[in-house]
Scaffold this active site. Sequence first.
Site, PDB file in Angstrom:
ATOM      1  N   SER A 141       0.860  -1.195   0.000  1.00 32.03           N
ATOM      2  CA  SER A 141       0.000   0.000   0.000  1.00 32.03           C
ATOM      3  C   SER A 141       0.888   1.233   0.000  1.00 32.03           C
ATOM      4  CB  SER A 141      -0.865   0.010   1.262  1.00 32.03           C
ATOM      5  OG  SER A 141      -1.467   1.269   1.430  1.00 32.03           O
ATOM      6  N   TYR A 153      -1.403  -0.778  10.557  1.00 32.38           N
ATOM      7  CA  TYR A 153      -1.595  -1.097   9.126  1.00 32.38           C
ATOM      8  C   TYR A 153      -0.364  -0.638   8.330  1.00 32.38           C
ATOM      9  CZ  TYR A 153      -3.774  -1.118   4.467  1.00 32.38           C
ATOM     10  OH  TYR A 153      -4.063  -1.327   3.125  1.00 32.38           O
TER      11      TYR A 153
HETATM   12  N1  LIG Z   1      -8.829  -0.730  -1.199  1.00 30.23           N
HETATM   13  C1  LIG Z   1      -7.804   0.077  -0.976  1.00 30.23           C
HETATM   14  O1  LIG Z   1      -7.938   1.325  -0.958  1.00 30.23           O
HETATM   15  C2  LIG Z   1      -6.423  -0.485  -0.773  1.00 30.23           C
HETATM   16  C3  LIG Z   1      -5.322   0.395  -0.860  1.00 30.23           C
HETATM   17  C4  LIG Z   1      -4.042  -0.109  -0.665  1.00 30.23           C
HETATM   18  C5  LIG Z   1      -3.855  -1.439  -0.398  1.00 30.23           C
HETATM   19  N2  LIG Z   1      -4.928  -2.275  -0.311  1.00 30.23           N
HETATM   20  C6  LIG Z   1      -4.672  -3.684  -0.001  1.00 30.23           C
HETATM   21  O2  LIG Z   1      -5.249  -4.500  -0.983  1.00 30.23           O
HETATM   22  C7  LIG Z   1      -5.556  -5.784  -0.417  1.00 30.23           C
HETATM   23  C8  LIG Z   1      -6.982  -6.166  -0.777  1.00 30.23           C
HETATM   24  O3  LIG Z   1      -7.860  -5.232  -0.190  1.00 30.23           O
HETATM   25  P1  LIG Z   1      -9.300  -4.865  -0.774  1.00 30.23           P
HETATM   26  O4  LIG Z   1      -9.365  -3.405  -0.861  1.00 30.23           O
HETATM   27  O5  LIG Z   1      -9.608  -5.690  -1.959  1.00 30.23           O
HETATM   28  O6  LIG Z   1     -10.186  -5.295   0.484  1.00 30.23           O
HETATM   29  P2  LIG Z   1     -11.546  -6.114   0.579  1.00 30.23           P
HETATM   30  O7  LIG Z   1     -11.977  -5.955   1.984  1.00 30.23           O
HETATM   31  O8  LIG Z   1     -12.468  -5.720  -0.520  1.00 30.23           O
HETATM   32  O9  LIG Z   1     -11.095  -7.634   0.307  1.00 30.23           O
HETATM   33  C9  LIG Z   1     -10.250  -8.310   1.197  1.00 30.23           C
HETATM   34  C10 LIG Z   1     -10.570  -9.806   1.121  1.00 30.23           C
HETATM   35  O10 LIG Z   1      -9.702 -10.473   2.049  1.00 30.23           O
HETATM   36  C11 LIG Z   1     -10.493 -11.407   2.786  1.00 30.23           C
HETATM   37  N3  LIG Z   1      -9.902 -11.655   4.100  1.00 30.23           N
HETATM   38  C12 LIG Z   1      -9.830 -10.779   5.138  1.00 30.23           C
HETATM   39  N4  LIG Z   1      -9.281 -11.375   6.207  1.00 30.23           N
HETATM   40  C13 LIG Z   1      -9.003 -12.656   5.847  1.00 30.23           C
HETATM   41  C14 LIG Z   1      -8.456 -13.748   6.535  1.00 30.23           C
HETATM   42  N5  LIG Z   1      -8.093 -13.677   7.818  1.00 30.23           N
HETATM   43  N6  LIG Z   1      -8.290 -14.913   5.858  1.00 30.23           N
HETATM   44  C15 LIG Z   1      -8.673 -15.020   4.567  1.00 30.23           C
HETATM   45  N7  LIG Z   1      -9.225 -14.006   3.871  1.00 30.23           N
HETATM   46  C16 LIG Z   1      -9.391 -12.831   4.510  1.00 30.23           C
HETATM   47  C17 LIG Z   1     -11.857 -10.760   2.906  1.00 30.23           C
HETATM   48  O11 LIG Z   1     -12.876 -11.698   3.224  1.00 30.23           O
HETATM   49  C18 LIG Z   1     -12.018 -10.125   1.527  1.00 30.23           C
HETATM   50  O12 LIG Z   1     -12.609 -11.004   0.613  1.00 30.23           O
HETATM   51  C19 LIG Z   1      -5.308  -5.644   1.082  1.00 30.23           C
HETATM   52  O13 LIG Z   1      -4.054  -6.185   1.416  1.00 30.23           O
HETATM   53  C20 LIG Z   1      -5.295  -4.142   1.301  1.00 30.23           C
HETATM   54  O14 LIG Z   1      -4.525  -3.766   2.412  1.00 30.23           O
HETATM   55  C21 LIG Z   1      -6.207  -1.830  -0.501  1.00 30.23           C
END
Ligand SMILES: NC(=O)c1ccc[n+]([C@@H]2O[C@H](COP(=O)([O-])OP(=O)(O)OC[C@H]3O[C@@H](n4cnc5c(N)ncnc54)[C@H](O)[C@@H]3O)[C@@H](O)[C@H]2O)c1
Length: 245
Positions: A141, A153
Amino acid sequence: MINLENKKVIITGAAAGIGRATAVKCVEHGADVLVIDINENGLVKLQKELGEDKVKIFNFDISDLGKIKDFFVQLRKDDIKIDCLVNNAGIYLGKSVLDYSDEDIAKVMAINLIAPIYFSKEFARDKMNGKKQGVIVNIASVSGEAGTSESVYGATKGGLLGLTKSNAIDFSPYVRVNAVAPSVTKTALVKNIPEERLKMHEKHNLIKEWIEPEDIGNAVLFLLSDVSGHCTGMTLDVNNGRYLR
Ligand SMILES: NC(=O)c1ccc[n+]([C@@H]2O[C@H](COP(=O)([O-])OP(=O)(O)OC[C@H]3O[C@@H](n4cnc5c(N)ncnc54)[C@H](O)[C@@H]3O)[C@@H](O)[C@H]2O)c1
């Protein structure tokens, strides 16, 4: 031309958001995916959409390290050879470290950083023992580069960037290891980002359109494929110009 024909890709957190979009892109480009998530319904929906032959689902919590080890033991038993790993699952609680309980700290560390360490080492062990090529992509991120108002985080994401570089060294010459560092991306996770932080991002973004999960999926696709064959230990920023290094 991106071609993932005959490749098997593990993607954590693939029931929603960036992981789901990445799984769809991988299958569109010929790969078979092994998708892991705690959200079983989301996994089943994805499998129905893309086909049982292309999508194998694994419903477990990646903060349970025993489950990660069991998963790899089963793959070895079934003689399933994996080519790529996407460490995507992550959680963001959207509050100050001052308000974090002991359990919150342990949970965010376990899901966002410790699980990727275990997945990476189990995956790389097989590649290195077999002297085969593999690829890891870690979803970090912008928070790991520029900081964030949520320090646990931010620490896990900074840790992932360090892990990316160190694993690139440790797993050379068999496994390429790279990271994608997204800024705010339109997924369910965004609901936890405080309003003032979102406004600040909007103000500093050089590109004003929202980043969609598919945009991050495209970056992952590039890093998984041979098109990025000379890239390892690097971070690909997909951040609307929010943070320039
Ligand atoms: N959305 C953003 O703005 C953003 C920005 C930077 C980085 N990220 C990173 O991208 C990645 C994906 O995030 P996203 O935005 O798609 O989030 P999201 O919440 O839409 O999806 C995350 C998925 O991970 C699953 N998950 C959570 N905990 C879990 C566990 N203990 N075991 C198995 N599965 C689990 C959830 O059920 C979900 O399906 C993350 O690592 C997040 O930190 C997201």
